[in-house]
Design a protein around this motif. Structure first.
Motif, PDB file in Angstrom:
ATOM      1  N   UNK A 152       0.831  -1.204   0.000  1.00 50.07           N
ATOM      2  CA  UNK A 152       0.000   0.000   0.000  1.00 50.07           C
ATOM      3  C   UNK A 152       0.868   1.259   0.000  1.00 50.07           C
ATOM      4  N   UNK A 153       1.919   1.265   0.808  1.00 45.67           N
ATOM      5  CA  UNK A 153       2.801   2.428   0.874  1.00 45.67           C
ATOM      6  C   UNK A 153       3.520   2.655  -0.442  1.00 45.67           C
ATOM      7  N   UNK A 154       3.945   1.577  -1.079  1.00 36.98           N
ATOM      8  CA  UNK A 154       4.623   1.711  -2.365  1.00 36.98           C
ATOM      9  C   UNK A 154       3.678   2.325  -3.398  1.00 36.98           C
ATOM     10  N   UNK A 155       2.441   1.838  -3.442  1.00 33.57           N
ATOM     11  CA  UNK A 155       1.477   2.358  -4.417  1.00 33.57           C
ATOM     12  C   UNK A 155       1.159   3.824  -4.163  1.00 33.57           C
ATOM     13  N   UNK A 156       0.965   4.183  -2.908  1.00 29.96           N
ATOM     14  CA  UNK A 156       0.646   5.581  -2.585  1.00 29.96           C
ATOM     15  C   UNK A 156       1.849   6.474  -2.875  1.00 29.96           C
ATOM     16  N   UNK A 157       3.051   6.007  -2.556  1.00 24.90           N
ATOM     17  CA  UNK A 157       4.251   6.795  -2.841  1.00 24.90           C
ATOM     18  C   UNK A 157       4.402   7.047  -4.337  1.00 24.90           C
ATOM     19  N   UNK A 158       4.078   6.056  -5.150  1.00 28.76           N
ATOM     20  CA  UNK A 158       4.226   6.182  -6.592  1.00 28.76           C
ATOM     21  C   UNK A 158       3.123   7.020  -7.227  1.00 28.76           C
ATOM     22  N   UNK A 159       1.879   6.830  -6.775  1.00 29.42           N
ATOM     23  CA  UNK A 159       0.752   7.375  -7.527  1.00 29.42           C
ATOM     24  C   UNK A 159      -0.201   8.244  -6.717  1.00 29.42           C
TER      25      UNK A 159
END
Length: 285
Positions: A152-159
């Motif tokens: 979840x953190x990776x997705x939010x950081x990216x997009x």
């Protein structure tokens, strides 16, 4: 990264082998085709760029406007109409490549998943669609899963936008994973074995979140970068052997690959180290 023509040829050939996955019914096509083509696209590989474009179109074609997401899919068994956090990374960026319709689809999916996952005290990684359009708890993966905060953190950081990043980091369980006092490597589930692959993903997410925060909140950026550095140090000093990141846990509930080298563990460890040392920028992939 090496610049060696032989390395480039090997990478180009391996990237091309991802092609058959374009037709697979799975939201993890985002992971496969965003991260799997990133270095080729950055290096000017036109075949990798074409592969990414085909995958992006396939992902948008799979978007279900009634559900507000690209469903998890049937490629790995189980119900198709499921929202899972590990379906987010890479998928959102691929969707956004497809113009206004893709941008809307990516925004809808991130808002939906972020709301579902962080709406309870224990982040819940998976939800199943009901016939009436509402969402019910889905048991696989269960709450307490080691990679919930990571993906979840990776997705939010990216997009994600700034509001979505604040919402993510305000959730106590997610924020705890980026605290200096938390263990560098989370357990696959409470009382279970470690999951180094989750730690590697979290380190990359922390570096990306730090880059996002650098202009508006330098203290937050410094704290996240320090956390990423500490996690990467722990992985390379305690869990790395001959270039292999050991002690990853794929599926503790079914007893599958519970203390293993995992492909995403190796990949995100490499990305984290390359980012930390300045070989690549935080958003190369």
């Amino acid at each position: 990264m090496s610049g060696d023509p032989a390395d480039r040829a090997a990478a180009t050939g391996r990237t091309a082998l991802l092609g058959p996955w374009i037709e697979a019914d799975t939201a993890t096509r985002g992971l496969i085709f965003w991260y799997g083509t990133a270095f080729g696209v950055a290096g000017g590989d036109t075949a990798a760029a074409a592969l990414r474009d085909r995958a992006a179109r396939a992902c948008l074609d799979a978007y279900d406007s009634g559900l507000g997401l690209v469903p998890w899919g049937e490629a790995f068994g189980g119900p198709r109409e499921v929202a899972r956090v590990d379906g987010l990374p890479g998928l959102l960026q691929l969707l956004r490549l497809q113009g206004p319709g893709g941008i809307t689809a990516a925004r809808n999916q991130l808002e939906l998943q972020l709301g579902l996952t962080t709406g309870e005290r224990e982040p819940r990684p998976a939800w199943r669609a009901r016939p009436d359009g509402t969402w019910a708890h889905h048991s696989d993966p269960a709450p307490g899963w080691s990679r919930t905060a990571a993906w979840l953190s990776l997705a939010v950081a990216d997009a994600g936008d700034e509001a979505e990043r604040r919402k993510l980091l305000s959730h106590p369980r997610v924020a705890a994973r980026f605290a200096a006092t938390s263990p560098a490597v989370p357990l696959a589930r409470p009382g279970g074995p470690p999951d180094t692959s989750a730690a590697a993903i979290e380190a990359v997410a922390a570096l990306k979140l730090a880059a996002r925060a650098s202009a508006t909140c330098p203290q937050t950026a410094a704290r996240l970068r320090e956390r990423a550095t500490a996690v990467l140090r722990e992985l390379v000093t305690a869990h790395l052997r001959d270039g292999r990141l050991l002690n990853g846990c794929y599926d503790i509930d079914h007893g599958v690959a519970t203390r293993h080298e995992l492909v995403w563990g190796d990949f995100f460890l490499a990305v984290g180290l390359a980012t930390l040392t300045g070989v690549i920028s935080p958003f190369t992939c």
